[in-house]
Design a protein around this motif. Structure first.
Motif, PDB file in Angstrom:
ATOM      1  N   SER A 132     -10.133  44.948  57.865  1.00  0.00           N
ATOM      2  CA  SER A 132     -10.650  46.205  57.514  1.00  0.00           C
ATOM      3  C   SER A 132     -11.639  46.026  56.124  1.00  0.00           C
ATOM      4  N   SER A 133     -11.097  45.037  55.506  1.00  0.00           N
ATOM      5  CA  SER A 133     -11.754  44.630  54.062  1.00  0.00           C
ATOM      6  C   SER A 133     -13.213  43.902  54.052  1.00  0.00           C
ATOM      7  N   LEU A 134     -13.297  43.415  55.229  1.00  0.00           N
ATOM      8  CA  LEU A 134     -14.636  42.631  55.524  1.00  0.00           C
ATOM      9  C   LEU A 134     -15.981  43.615  55.802  1.00  0.00           C
ATOM     10  N   HIS A 135     -16.990  43.340  55.468  1.00  0.00           N
ATOM     11  CA  HIS A 135     -18.089  44.195  55.565  1.00  0.00           C
ATOM     12  C   HIS A 135     -18.593  43.922  56.932  1.00  0.00           C
ATOM     13  N   GLU A 136     -19.327  44.923  57.545  1.00  0.00           N
ATOM     14  CA  GLU A 136     -19.728  44.611  58.759  1.00  0.00           C
ATOM     15  C   GLU A 136     -21.186  44.503  58.677  1.00  0.00           C
ATOM     16  N   THR A 137     -21.456  43.023  58.470  1.00  0.00           N
ATOM     17  CA  THR A 137     -22.815  42.652  57.915  1.00  0.00           C
ATOM     18  C   THR A 137     -23.709  42.947  59.017  1.00  0.00           C
ATOM     19  N   MET A 178     -21.816  37.069  51.567  1.00  0.00           N
ATOM     20  CA  MET A 178     -21.202  36.053  50.865  1.00  0.00           C
ATOM     21  C   MET A 178     -19.684  36.643  50.184  1.00  0.00           C
ATOM     22  N   GLU A 179     -19.523  37.798  50.214  1.00  0.00           N
ATOM     23  CA  GLU A 179     -18.041  38.507  49.825  1.00  0.00           C
ATOM     24  C   GLU A 179     -17.206  38.243  51.025  1.00  0.00           C
ATOM     25  N   ASN A 180     -17.992  38.327  52.355  1.00  0.00           N
ATOM     26  CA  ASN A 180     -16.671  38.167  53.686  1.00  0.00           C
ATOM     27  C   ASN A 180     -16.509  36.580  53.509  1.00  0.00           C
ATOM     28  N   ILE A 181     -17.539  35.581  53.045  1.00  0.00           N
ATOM     29  CA  ILE A 181     -17.117  34.359  53.242  1.00  0.00           C
ATOM     30  C   ILE A 181     -16.294  33.814  52.030  1.00  0.00           C
ATOM     31  N   CYS A 182     -16.392  34.256  50.910  1.00  0.00           N
ATOM     32  CA  CYS A 182     -15.408  33.910  49.997  1.00  0.00           C
ATOM     33  C   CYS A 182     -14.130  34.654  50.238  1.00  0.00           C
ATOM     34  N   GLY A 183     -13.946  35.531  50.842  1.00  0.00           N
ATOM     35  CA  GLY A 183     -12.580  36.238  50.976  1.00  0.00           C
ATOM     36  C   GLY A 183     -12.006  35.456  52.228  1.00  0.00           C
ATOM     37  N   VAL A 184     -12.720  35.136  53.160  1.00  0.00           N
ATOM     38  CA  VAL A 184     -11.921  34.421  54.232  1.00  0.00           C
ATOM     39  C   VAL A 184     -11.612  32.991  53.785  1.00  0.00           C
ATOM     40  N   THR A 185     -12.675  32.128  53.083  1.00  0.00           N
ATOM     41  CA  THR A 185     -12.520  30.904  52.630  1.00  0.00           C
ATOM     42  C   THR A 185     -11.369  30.492  51.589  1.00  0.00           C
ATOM     43  N   SER A 186     -11.108  31.537  50.543  1.00  0.00           N
ATOM     44  CA  SER A 186     -10.111  31.578  49.560  1.00  0.00           C
ATOM     45  C   SER A 186      -8.867  31.772  50.059  1.00  0.00           C
ATOM     46  N   TYR A 187      -8.698  32.726  51.076  1.00  0.00           N
ATOM     47  CA  TYR A 187      -7.685  32.945  51.975  1.00  0.00           C
ATOM     48  C   TYR A 187      -6.989  31.609  52.674  1.00  0.00           C
ATOM     49  N   LEU A 188      -8.018  30.920  53.345  1.00  0.00           N
ATOM     50  CA  LEU A 188      -7.712  29.880  54.063  1.00  0.00           C
ATOM     51  C   LEU A 188      -7.417  28.690  53.275  1.00  0.00           C
ATOM     52  N   ARG A 189      -8.093  28.518  52.009  1.00  0.00           N
ATOM     53  CA  ARG A 189      -7.460  27.693  51.057  1.00  0.00           C
ATOM     54  C   ARG A 189      -6.040  27.800  50.509  1.00  0.00           C
ATOM     55  N   THR A 241     -29.608  40.675  55.954  1.00  0.00           N
ATOM     56  CA  THR A 241     -30.352  41.329  55.017  1.00  0.00           C
ATOM     57  C   THR A 241     -29.666  41.604  53.648  1.00  0.00           C
ATOM     58  N   ASP A 242     -28.191  41.306  53.781  1.00  0.00           N
ATOM     59  CA  ASP A 242     -27.255  41.830  52.663  1.00  0.00           C
ATOM     60  C   ASP A 242     -26.522  40.546  52.277  1.00  0.00           C
ATOM     61  N   PRO A 243     -27.117  39.442  51.572  1.00  0.00           N
ATOM     62  CA  PRO A 243     -26.246  38.304  51.341  1.00  0.00           C
ATOM     63  C   PRO A 243     -25.139  38.668  50.294  1.00  0.00           C
ATOM     64  N   LYS A 244     -25.203  39.740  49.767  1.00  0.00           N
ATOM     65  CA  LYS A 244     -23.980  39.881  48.843  1.00  0.00           C
ATOM     66  C   LYS A 244     -22.879  40.175  49.687  1.00  0.00           C
ATOM     67  N   SER A 245     -22.863  41.201  50.557  1.00  0.00           N
ATOM     68  CA  SER A 245     -21.749  41.360  51.388  1.00  0.00           C
ATOM     69  C   SER A 245     -21.221  40.278  52.300  1.00  0.00           C
TER      70      SER A 245
END
Ligand code: ADP
Ligand code: MG
Ligand code: MG
Length: 368
Positions: A152-157, A65-76, A59-63
């Motif tokens: 702890s910086s990730l949202h609990e979606t 996507m923040e999780n996904i962007c955070g993790v994928t840019s770290y992995l990159r 229900t909260d696509p913004k959070s």
């Protein structure tokens, strides 16, 4: 959901695809999102994954996507520092023309675009023990790669997703309400859950006491969320990051064991066919610890069997809760299906308890 051509045009025009002819088709066998393959046919052919996020569940696509962007840019960054192939070993979000990580269409649908990871295989089911071992290595690698990420910086979606004591509390509420008067006929199943009350808080207590670290967890560690390299058959890339959340390493591991370390259907009514497989347990444990072992703390490793047992118990409690409440959450195709699902989980828990020392021996065998 069926999506009109007008909406597709609107969504497609939100992205800068580059020169070429655009086409799109439904893609893959995912059950949560609507997934499409977008092909840009220009001087070369470039492909993308376009997904309409299931906002009934998320229900909260913004959070999210923040999780996904955070993790994928770290992995990159990590993969590029290592000299790996950034275009294939992780997914990357392709931003909209305005630089956003997702696009909200005029009907409220939320869309995102990933690079398409080329030349891969996505298995729907394990063909053999080796496939389960490979999946363990893949999720072990994901855990290891993200070991230093600030979870702890990730949202609990999905709040309290693997909060087992909270799942027990919800079960007790459903039992007390007993809206369909189903409790009387399932006293053994209810007793099984209540007998395990003390177990429910074992891992969450260790977390609360600071003895187990908070980790990045995937929370959907299925085989079809791994892409294998089509040439080598090795695990290449972990996908489906919607449920990435802070959690315990043993929960991802444990959920994989829950659904993978047996040869029966999740809703098998004949419990004599439902058996926990120590062979499959060992294969997964070996693969997971070979890769992630040195990224985990000694207590995290020691408590892996607890993860397996509690994820299985918790899942059984959720099925039984839903059965008591009238099957609103897990879709059923026949009466009693959620009760059968709960019972397979409880049978697996009983099996695990019966071979608890073997499970612990296997874990210590593969922990250096
Ligand atoms: P769902 O949440 O619905 O399962 P997924 O994100 O797992 O959606 O995507 C569905 C399927 O699409 C995957 O199982 C896989 O086959 C394919 N897929 C998804 N993302 C990619 C990607 N970046 N590259 C290649 N294939 C992908
Ligand atoms: Mg998926
Ligand atoms: Mg998914």
């Amino acid at each position: 959901a069926t999506i009109s051509p007008e909406i597709f045009q609107e969504v497609l025009s939100a992205y800068a695809w580059g020169e070429g002819t655009l086409s799109y088709n439904s893609y893959g066998e995912g059950h949560i999102n609507n997934t499409y393959l977008v092909t840009v046919n220009g001087k070369t052919v470039t492909r993308y994954i376009l997904q309409r996020i299931n906002t009934d569940i998320f229900t909260d696509p913004k959070s999210l996507m923040e999780n996904i962007c955070g993790v994928t840019s770290y992995l990159r960054d990590l993969i590029s520092k290592r000299g790996g192939d950034v275009s294939r070993e992780t997914m990357s979000i392709v931003p909209t023309k305005t630089g956003s990580s997702y696009y909200t269409d005029s009907t409220g649908g939320a869309w995102r675009v990933y690079n398409f990871v080329e030349n891969t295989i996505c298995l729907q089911q394990c063909r053999n023990t080796e496939d389960f071992y490979t999946s363990a290595r893949a999720f072990g690698q994901f855990q290891k790669n993200l070991a230093d990420y600030d979870a702890s910086s990730l949202h609990e979606t999905i709040p309290n997703f693997h909060n087992t004591p909270d799942r027990l509390r919800k079960f007790k509420e459903a039992l007390k309400a007993d809206v369909l008067h189903r409790a009387a006929d399932i006293s053994d199943d209810i007793a099984f859950v209540l007998d395990h009350e003390a177990d429910c808080s074992y891992m969450t207590d260790l977390l609360a006491a600071g003895k187990l670290p908070l980790r990045v967890t995937h929370n959907d560690t299925k085989l079809n969320n791994i892409l294998l390299d089509a040439d080598t058959n090795d695990a290449l890339c972990i996908i489906d990051l919607d449920t990435v959340m802070p959690g315990l390493a043993a929960n991802d591991y444990g959920d994989s064991i829950r659904f993978g370390a047996n040869h029966s259907a999740e809703d098998e009514p004949d419990l004599s066919k439902v058996n926990f497989s120590l062979e499959l347990f060992e294969a997964y444990t070996k693969g997971f610890l070979e890769v992630a072992g040195n990224a985990l703390t000694p207590l995290e490793i020691e408590t892996l069997p607890w993860g397996a047992k509690l994820m299985t118990l918790e899942c059984g409690m959720r099925f039984l809760t839903d059965y008591l409440e009238g099957d609103h959450y897990f879709a059923i195709h026949r009466p009693g299906q959620n009760l059968d699902r709960a019972r397979t989980q409880f049978k697996l828990v009983r099996d695990m308890e019966a071979c608890w020392s073997e499970m612990n021996n296997i874990v210590s065998k593969y922990s250096k």
